[in-house]
Design an enzyme around this catalytic site. Structure first.
Site, PDB file in Angstrom:
ATOM      1  N   LYS A  19       0.855  -1.196   0.000  1.00 12.12           N
ATOM      2  CA  LYS A  19       0.000   0.000   0.000  1.00 12.12           C
ATOM      3  C   LYS A  19       0.887   1.241   0.000  1.00 12.12           C
ATOM      4  O   LYS A  19       1.908   1.287   0.709  1.00 12.12           O
ATOM      5  CB  LYS A  19      -0.885  -0.046   1.242  1.00 12.12           C
ATOM      6  CG  LYS A  19      -1.932   1.045   1.327  1.00 12.12           C
ATOM      7  CD  LYS A  19      -2.826   0.809   2.549  1.00 12.12           C
ATOM      8  CE  LYS A  19      -3.910   1.880   2.659  1.00 12.12           C
ATOM      9  NZ  LYS A  19      -4.727   1.706   3.869  1.00 12.12           N
TER      10      LYS A  19
ATOM     11  N   SER B  78      -9.550   1.869   3.126  1.00 13.42           N
ATOM     12  CA  SER B  78      -8.706   2.615   2.250  1.00 13.42           C
ATOM     13  C   SER B  78      -7.700   1.757   1.471  1.00 13.42           C
ATOM     14  O   SER B  78      -7.090   2.242   0.524  1.00 13.42           O
ATOM     15  CB  SER B  78      -7.952   3.683   3.036  1.00 13.42           C
ATOM     16  OG  SER B  78      -7.183   3.070   4.029  1.00 13.42           O
TER      17      SER B  78
ATOM     18  N   SER C  93      -9.807  -0.474   7.280  1.00 13.03           N
ATOM     19  CA  SER C  93      -9.257  -0.328   5.935  1.00 13.03           C
ATOM     20  C   SER C  93      -8.643  -1.565   5.318  1.00 13.03           C
ATOM     21  O   SER C  93      -8.282  -1.537   4.147  1.00 13.03           O
ATOM     22  CB  SER C  93      -8.209   0.783   5.924  1.00 13.03           C
ATOM     23  OG  SER C  93      -8.839   2.009   6.242  1.00 13.03           O
TER      24      SER C  93
END
Lengths: 468, 517
Positions: free
Chosen positions: B121, B196, B220
């Site tokens: 990420k 996210s 997330s």
């Protein structure tokens, strides 16, 4: 010494309009006008001039005449001389090339986290104990938030509501030339925090540069109770703090380098009033004038303060507990160990010397400089009489040091030899054939020893001074 | 004996995935068998092990495996858009390097993750790749260090194939908040992958990489895992080092992992977990070998879960939860030997507002460093406050600005007690009610989200509705507990149905129990 400190301190002056919270925090100045605190506190520690002393005494007298007294409190920042910074492993060396002792952590890069340097806690406990404080067994860090280019993370890691030490006091003796006297001033709190970087402004004022070498260096902030009433008291308070931090070895206490910075809060009240605050100050021409809360800067060259900023409200730093650092938890064993490792502090020394029968003048001279005290104590250890040793140190040795601009640990005379000299004089080894004019010879021997070292015996033989 | 649960459903989900390339992948899964305890004979139970098997046997080279993933990545990226940055040449080079070492050193060259392609990420720092946090203010920023989690993966032999898309700085539940691109759900490209960590979830779901790292502050990792039909693990707070994770809410953030199987996810966790001296909030608790406890389903005894107490959280199956989701959960839990009892968590509904206050407050502080002065995008200006103002206004996105404003307000003088302090007190209540429930149950169960993936653009103008979707997940962050999400069923929607994930929550540091279940 006290006066040089008085001159060296920045003195923002806050006049209060109503009784209530006495202290306001000193705010970071706006970019346009300002040099950092360290730079403005550029005391090169010249000798106090007689003029300033007279001025100070006159001021105090004037104040009394008008029926007002000053109420003074001081916030001091002490930069710790740890090997690495407070929250990362960068070193710090005053005077390094800009931005040469930095890393992503003290620069506030994304993803970086602070890790507490345990030496900082040790120094804080030491200083707290030296200032007779209550040490908090658990304390925590908080974030103090504001934006400024020398503050990389946009917040400073500090301690807000639970400082590591609180409710202490400091004992000191005022210098004899100002009337002497013992004082005890309260210490509100001692807490740990990190320093910010430095801004260097261009001469044209059209740009400024950021040097982050100092960002993250550990500081201890010491807040005093508003117990001081005169400039002399304030100055001696500062001097004593400087002595203590040097004795403890937690900081070099050099104001020129910014290792010791004092912010002075002053208000004025009528003598005898117990509340803080001011009412009205009579203007020269007899007009009444309002006193306005403000921050003032000390100007070294004109030896005056001038207004920097008027009508400050309390800044909102949006404190909240630092989530990246766990609580600091201490136990009694840890504190006891630190206690045991502490050296004799100036106050204890002064009382010890006083008990030897020395005059206060002597006591202050000998005790207030760590190096001198060590020399003196060492001489005593070799068996000398206190008064004799004191006389030699304060007399001829001090004179020599002054002339040659040396410190006592730079001369070649050793405490052992000084005690030898004193002993030789006492048991008459030298005086004998020289008779009444012995003393110049003593000084001769002394100077020889100071300049070139060696032993008393050797010098005596060389100069052929043995009693017949 | 009940039909095998997880593996069976995973297999179904694999078959349903639209991309044709998947067929080829299942051929790889018939492997030589390492000890039965750690490998299921069923297909696709562990990609990591099958890769390892191929490398050991010489059946495939790391370069071939990497090439296969990269080609699939390139083919699917135009529609999925999981990656902000793809480091294909680096990946190929590292794979070739690995092959050379295998040739000369043999088995010893194989770290636990040798040849495994990983997506990271973009709010985790990678030293050799730009790390933007999904934000314009860090466009082009290259960190000086790898995040600890990334470094540990690399040391285990993993190949970082690229940086995945996310909502800016981790703030959001759809990945629409990224400054760069919108990622789509591989199950239906008109729908969000969740957020996210949307890019990390979709990358694993579309088989663009084997496993990936994400971060979980309010759900997330778990919510996108549920939306994309993959396994997502949120470890206990402090289990994995946060060093190198761009901080959003320091007391809530954790680094989490995605995989196509529980085994793979557990393997990643074993590699990245553990104390880190660079993170004072990381725990010194021992790291067990999570994957080693996993037993192949075929060789399970008939009642493997006997004695395990499972509680379904009552508040998560009532009003506001999609009926399809609720029935999937119920169906899943009814498979478990012990019929799940229902347990109530009294402070459940308080968690969401408390979370948003705490997270926004901490975020407003953590994001103060993005001012364009030392790094990142700077807008020049005539005076200092304009410099700050313009750089941040220009570089930070809408959602981020909103949360910074909220957080600053909540911390400001006069409001601290009413908001931040109060929220912390609510947090304690939430923690206590979990603690209480976890005394009586080993695992608590709930959906990971109240619905399956919704359409792109559906919630973008309704932030509160988007926030409400976090209701299943935030309480777990407030309490710092570990949670595992596994696909457990489907609901109607999209070309092949939309996945639904089951969330299993355990006591602190009990990841191995969740993993075994």
């Amino acid at each position: 010494m006290a006066l040089t400190l008085l001159r060296g301190m920045r003195t923002p002056v806050l006049f209060r309009m109503n009784a209530g919270l006495f202290f306001t925090t000193l705010h970071r100045p706006s970019l346009a006008r300002f040099t950092t605190r360290a730079e403005s506190a550029q005391a090169t520690e010249p000798k106090a001039t007689p003029q300033s002393i007279q001025m100070a005494i006159k001021e105090a007298a004037e104040q009394k005449m008008q029926g007002f007294e000053a109420v003074i409190g001081i916030e001091t920042h002490v930069q710790l001389s740890t090997v690495t910074k407070a929250f990362c492993s960068c070193p710090y060396n005053y005077g390094s090339q800009p931005n040469s002792t930095i890393c992503p952590t003290c620069m506030g890069h994304p993803g970086m986290l602070p890790v507490l340097n345990e030496k900082v806690v040790e120094c804080a406990v030491k200083l707290g104990l030296a200032l007779n404080c209550e040490i908090s067994m658990t304390s925590k860090f908080d974030r103090k938030q504001y934006f400024y280019p020398d503050l990389p993370k946009g917040y400073q890691i500090s301690q807000f509501d639970i400082p590591i030490a609180k409710k202490g006091y400091i004992d000191l003796d005022l210098p004899m030339e100002f009337g002497g006297g013992h004082r005890k001033f309260g210490i509100t709190r001692v807490h740990m925090e990190e320093d910010a970087g430095k801004l260097l402004h261009s001469d044209s004022g059209s740009y400024s540069q950021v040097d982050l070498n100092r960002a993250g260096v550990p500081l201890l902030e010491i807040v005093s109770e508003p117990d001081m009433r005169t400039g002399i008291e304030a100055a001696e308070y500062g001097a004593e703090l400087q002595r203590i931090v040097r004795y403890l070895g937690v900081s070099n206490g050099n104001m020129q380098e910014g290792s010791l910075r004092c912010d002075v809060n002053v208000s004025v009240r009528p003598v005898g009033q117990s509340e803080f605050g001011t009412k009205i100050l009579l203007h020269k021409e007899g007009q009444a004038d309002q006193i306005v809360q403000e921050t003032r800067l000390w100007d070294e060259s004109s030896q005056k303060t001038f207004t920097m900023r008027k009508k400050e409200g309390l800044a909102d730093y949006r404190y909240f507990p630092e989530p990246d650092l766990p609580e600091v938890v201490l136990n009694n064993d840890y504190i006891d160990e630190i206690h045991k490792s502490m050296p004799e502090l100036p106050e204890a020394k002064r009382r010890r010397y006083e008990n030897m029968g020395l005059s206060m003048q002597d006591v202050l001279f000998l005790a207030n400089d760590d190096n001198v005290a060590r020399f003196f104590d060492s001489t005593l250890e070799h068996g000398s009489d206190a008064k004799l040793a004191a006389n030699w140190i304060m007399g001829d040795i001090a004179a020599y040091l002054k002339n040659e601009k040396l410190t006592i640990d730079e001369i070649k005379l050793s405490p052992l030899e000084l005690s030898e000299l004193i002993a030789s004089i006492k048991n008459g080894t030298i005086s004998g054939k020289i008779g009444k004019e012995a003393s110049p010879y003593f000084v001769l021997i002394l100077v020889e020893l100071i300049a070139n070292g060696g032993t008393v015996k050797a010098v005596i033989e060389e100069k052929d001074l043995v009693q017949v | 004996m009940p039909p095998p649960l997880q593996a069976h459903r995973l297999l179904i989900s694999h078959r349903r995935l639209p991309t044709p390339a998947r067929r080829r992948f299942s051929a790889v899964s018939s492997v030589q068998s390492p000890p039965a305890k750690t490998l299921a004979p069923g297909p696709a139970t562990s990609s990591i092990l099958s890769i390892r098997g191929s490398l050991l046997s010489g059946e495939r080279t790391a370069a071939e495996i990497t090439a296969e993933y990269l080609s699939r990545l390139r083919r699917t990226e135009p529609s999925v858009r999981s990656f902000i940055h793809v480091a294909d040449s680096d990946a190929v080079r590292e794979a070739e390097e690995l092959d050379r070492r295998i040739a000369s050193e043999g088995k010893d060259a194989l770290g636990p993750l040798a040849g495994v392609l990983v997506g990271v990420k973009d709010n985790l720092c990678t030293a050799n790749m730009p790390s933007t946090g999904g934000s314009r203010i860090l466009e082009g920023y290259r960190p000086a260090y790898d995040a600890t989690a990334v470094r540990r993966l690399r040391e285990a032999g993993a190949i970082v194939v690229g940086k995945t898309n996310l909502d800016e700085f981790g703030m959001g539940s759809t990945t629409e908040g990224s400054a760069f691109q919108v990622t789509t759900n591989p199950w239906d490209e008109s729908r969000v992958p969740g957020g996210s960590s949307g890019g990390s979830a979709s990358a694993v779901s579309a088989r663009q990489c084997v496993v990936s790292l994400g971060s979980d502050t309010g759900g997330s990792v778990r919510q996108p895992a549920s939306f994309c039909g993959v396994v997502g693990l949120k470890p206990t707070y402090g289990r994995v080092s946060r060093f190198g994770l761009m901080a959003y809410a320091s007391s809530l953030d954790v680094v989490g992992c995605f995989g196509s199987s529980v085994f793979d996810t557990a393997t990643i966790l074993s590699v990245v977990a553990g104390h880190d001296k660079m993170d004072s909030t990381s725990s010194s608790q021992n790291v067990p070998d999570y994957a080693s406890e996993l037993v192949p389903l075929d060789s399970l005894e008939s009642k493997p879960l006997n004695g395990l107490r499972i509680g379904i959280i009552q508040e998560t199956l009532g009003e506001g939860v999609d009926s399809g989701v609720a029935s999937s959960i119920k169906a899943a839990t009814s498979h478990l030997e012990q019929l799940g009892s229902v347990v109530s968590l009294p402070s459940f509904s308080l968690g969401l507002p408390a979370y948003y206050i705490l997270a926004s407050s901490e975020a407003s502080s953590n994001l103060s460093r993005y001012d364009g002065i030392r790094y990142g995008r700077q807008v020049s200006a005539d005076d200092l406050s304009e410099l700050y103002g313009e750089s941040r206004a220009n570089g930070l996105g809408h959602e981020v600005k909103m949360r910074i404003l909220m957080g600053t307000y909540a911390l400001s003088a006069g409001y601290y007690d009413a908001y931040y302090k109060r929220a912390q007190q609510v947090r304690t209540l939430v923690q206590e009610s979990f603690e209480d429930a976890l005394k009586r149950f080993d695992i608590l169960v709930s959906p990971a989200a109240p619905s399956a993936a919704y359409k792109i653009g559906e919630k973008i103008n309704d932030p509160l509705a988007m926030y409400a979707g976090d209701i299943m997940t935030v309480n777990v962050n407030l309490a710092g507990l570990p949670a595992l999400v596994v696909p457990c069923g489907f609901v109607e929607g999209g070309p092949a149905g939309l996945p639904v994930g089951l969330q299993m929550i355990g006591s602190p540091f009990s990841e191995e129990i969740a993993v075994c279940v």
